[in-house]
Design a protein around this motif. Structure first.
Motif, PDB file in Angstrom:
ATOM      1  N   TYR A 212       8.036   4.057  -5.252  1.00 40.19           N
ATOM      2  CA  TYR A 212       8.033   3.278  -4.016  1.00 40.19           C
ATOM      3  C   TYR A 212       7.472   4.074  -2.838  1.00 40.19           C
ATOM      4  O   TYR A 212       7.058   3.463  -1.841  1.00 40.19           O
ATOM      5  CB  TYR A 212       9.458   2.799  -3.699  1.00 40.19           C
ATOM      6  CG  TYR A 212       9.930   1.714  -4.638  1.00 40.19           C
ATOM      7  CD1 TYR A 212       9.580   0.383  -4.439  1.00 40.19           C
ATOM      8  CD2 TYR A 212      10.704   2.028  -5.744  1.00 40.19           C
ATOM      9  CE1 TYR A 212      10.004  -0.606  -5.306  1.00 40.19           C
ATOM     10  CE2 TYR A 212      11.141   1.041  -6.615  1.00 40.19           C
ATOM     11  CZ  TYR A 212      10.784  -0.270  -6.391  1.00 40.19           C
ATOM     12  OH  TYR A 212      11.189  -1.249  -7.262  1.00 40.19           O
ATOM     13  N   SER A 213       7.462   5.390  -2.913  1.00 41.19           N
ATOM     14  CA  SER A 213       6.902   6.167  -1.810  1.00 41.19           C
ATOM     15  C   SER A 213       5.403   5.888  -1.660  1.00 41.19           C
ATOM     16  O   SER A 213       4.888   5.786  -0.536  1.00 41.19           O
ATOM     17  CB  SER A 213       7.141   7.657  -2.045  1.00 41.19           C
ATOM     18  OG  SER A 213       6.497   8.094  -3.236  1.00 41.19           O
ATOM     19  N   ILE A 214       4.696   5.743  -2.791  1.00 40.70           N
ATOM     20  CA  ILE A 214       3.269   5.420  -2.727  1.00 40.70           C
ATOM     21  C   ILE A 214       3.064   4.004  -2.209  1.00 40.70           C
ATOM     22  O   ILE A 214       2.190   3.750  -1.372  1.00 40.70           O
ATOM     23  CB  ILE A 214       2.633   5.599  -4.114  1.00 40.70           C
ATOM     24  CG1 ILE A 214       2.630   7.084  -4.502  1.00 40.70           C
ATOM     25  CG2 ILE A 214       1.214   5.049  -4.134  1.00 40.70           C
ATOM     26  CD1 ILE A 214       2.034   7.377  -5.852  1.00 40.70           C
ATOM     27  N   MET A 215       3.882   3.065  -2.677  1.00 44.70           N
ATOM     28  CA  MET A 215       3.756   1.683  -2.212  1.00 44.70           C
ATOM     29  C   MET A 215       4.047   1.571  -0.720  1.00 44.70           C
ATOM     30  O   MET A 215       3.390   0.802  -0.005  1.00 44.70           O
ATOM     31  CB  MET A 215       4.690   0.775  -3.019  1.00 44.70           C
ATOM     32  CG  MET A 215       4.344   0.664  -4.491  1.00 44.70           C
ATOM     33  SD  MET A 215       5.379  -0.524  -5.363  1.00 44.70           S
ATOM     34  CE  MET A 215       4.868  -2.056  -4.621  1.00 44.70           C
ATOM     35  N   LEU A 216       5.038   2.325  -0.251  1.00 45.84           N
ATOM     36  CA  LEU A 216       5.374   2.270   1.177  1.00 45.84           C
ATOM     37  C   LEU A 216       4.271   2.882   2.040  1.00 45.84           C
ATOM     38  O   LEU A 216       4.081   2.467   3.185  1.00 45.84           O
ATOM     39  CB  LEU A 216       6.702   2.988   1.430  1.00 45.84           C
ATOM     40  CG  LEU A 216       7.948   2.304   0.857  1.00 45.84           C
ATOM     41  CD1 LEU A 216       9.176   3.157   1.076  1.00 45.84           C
ATOM     42  CD2 LEU A 216       8.137   0.927   1.469  1.00 45.84           C
ATOM     43  N   THR A 217       3.543   3.861   1.497  1.00 39.75           N
ATOM     44  CA  THR A 217       2.403   4.408   2.239  1.00 39.75           C
ATOM     45  C   THR A 217       1.310   3.357   2.377  1.00 39.75           C
ATOM     46  O   THR A 217       0.717   3.181   3.454  1.00 39.75           O
ATOM     47  CB  THR A 217       1.855   5.647   1.527  1.00 39.75           C
ATOM     48  OG1 THR A 217       2.906   6.612   1.382  1.00 39.75           O
ATOM     49  CG2 THR A 217       0.720   6.263   2.322  1.00 39.75           C
TER      50      THR A 217
END
Length: 461
Positions: A212-217
């Protein structure tokens, strides 16, 4: 004697660098490096002669491009700020921790928009993924473990509703399809086709195998992009931004000043297929804008109101409550015991099929309790497929179009295109046609098997 090349100093492999070396050169950890690459639009690029298949490579020019980004200093400033807060928390210095939180470092992504999208049309071409991602998070619950905050969800909802309001005001929706994944939409904005996916409004469960860290970026960048696009679009239709979403949609429609389309076609170039395509888009645009003009719909509780309202209003229709005497069509998706003579009762699929084929279809096959006709995807070119559905043939007859004539025109275009191909591309095209031929044969076998099963079911003895 020619100039000797020094090993490791020249050649293709020197132009690429591994991910680990790039991170050390930029002095970033893995999370910061991924975030910077996503925001700048830099992706891995493998050399043709790759030494180690397990490693990820980046082009040296891309790494130099990242080294001059002003966000690098902001990332280091944020890291220093986090360490200070952690240190104050360990020492139980609450006053200092609160003061640090109030002075949290901030940054803007507006300069990245100017770099990646020098023209507004470039931003519209990259809007597909942005809308799909924003609509996805608008339907997700907040979660502290995955760092999905409540503010992110609310911002996603607001940006989607703002874009939806523009689609209604400008009457830009052209296609829609109900699929297992969700509802696909396609809109035409300033001559650019934008396609995105909106999930159904069910309770969403967050999978655990997603980073989710990549998606949130991506979401952070897409919020900035969509805010900029909405501002420009609202400015063109004469509406203030941000709009007041609590105001009825009809008030926004009355205040908007949508510019008229000015398409001029030179008869000398009417035989050009590209011009014909533009002319067809212009005709579909005019048909969609007036499709439900004069109709007043009442939407049942069991129907997807959030989707039907967008399509109906975008096609000049109106939405009214059940007690309104001006209702002409009632959209229901369940059996009805009592009906009124002054309105038509149809399934929700009728609205989507009418939009996709740009014609008011007969209501009889879409009556409540009846088996609705097949819901054909408007994103599939059935002229290129080996099998043309019977439902498509019926609709084309209603529109007065000749399928055989269209197929003949397509075959002529293919022959002209093959003449202009190079030998390499022609060989590739031949291999593609061979695989399509096998696919057609498989489809024909399945069709014959289905016909045989239907005959056996109709004659059990």
């Amino acid at each position: 004697m020619g100039k000797q090349k020094t090993k490791g100093k020249e050649g293709e492999l020197v132009q690429y660098i591994t991910k680990g070396k790039a991170m050390r050169k930029l002095q970033l950890n893995t999370k910061q490096f991924h975030r910077l690459c996503i925001l700048k639009g830099v992706y891995p690029r493998d050399p043709r002669k790759k030494k180690d298949s397990s490693k990820t490579y980046y082009h040296t020019k891309d790494v130099k491009y990242l080294a001059h980004e002003q966000l690098l200093s902001k990332f280091r400033e944020i890291d220093s700020w986090v360490k200070k807060i952690r240190k104050a928390t360990v020492k139980k210095d609450g006053m200092k921790a609160e003061k640090l939180k109030e002075n949290a470092p901030s940054y803007s992504l507006h300069h990245l928009l100017r770099e990646r999208y020098p023209r507004f049309g470039d931003a519209l071409r990259d809007l597909d993924d942005a809308l799909s991602m924003v609509c996805l998070f608008a339907s997700c619950p907040s979660n502290k473990d995955y760092k999905i905050s409540f503010d992110m969800i609310r911002m996603s909802e607001r940006l989607w509703h703002e874009f939806e309001l523009y689609l209604i005001v400008s009457k830009s929706v052209r296609k829609s399809f109900l699929s297992i994944k969700g509802i696909y939409y396609q809109a035409e904005i300033k001559g650019q086709e934008v396609t995105w996916l909106v999930p159904y409004q069910f309770a969403q469960h967050l999978p655990t195998d997603v980073d989710y860290s990549i998606m949130l970026t991506f979401l952070e960048f897409y919020h900035t992009l969509l805010r900029f696009v909405n501002f420009k679009l609202f400015q063109e239709v004469g509406l203030s931004y941000p709009p007041d979403l609590s105001v009825p949609t009809s008030q926004h429609i009355s205040q908007a000043q949508v510019p008229e389309d000015n398409f001029h076609f030179d008869p000398e170039f009417q035989s050009d297929p590209d011009v014909k395509k533009i002319q067809k888009m212009h005709e579909d645009r005019e048909a969609s804008k007036k499709l439900f003009k004069g109709f007043v719909f009442f939407l049942g509780r069991e129907t997807p109101r959030y989707s039907l309202e967008l399509i109906i209003r975008s096609c000049a229709g109106e939405i009214a409550p059940d007690d309104c005497d001006q209702v002409t069509h009632q959209i229901v998706d369940r059996p009805i015991n009592e009906t009124r003579q002054d309105r038509e009762y149809v399934l929700p699929q009728w609205v989507y099929d009418c939009l996709n084929f740009k014609i008011l279809l007969p209501i009889a096959p879409y009556k409540p309790g009846c088996q609705a006709p097949p819901h054909l995807s408007p994103f599939v070119d059935y002229q290129q497929e080996s099998h043309i559905p019977d439902r498509l043939k019926e609709i084309m007859q209603l529109k007065g179009e000749n399928i055989e004539l269209q197929q003949e025109e397509e075959s002529q275009k293919k022959e002209l295109g093959k003449i202009m191909m190079t030998k390499k591309i022609r060989n590739l095209y031949t291999r593609m046609q061979f695989s399509l031929k096998r696919k057609r044969a498989r489809v024909e076998r399945l069709a014959r098997g289905m016909e045989k099963m239907e005959v056996e079911e109709s004659n059990p003895n």
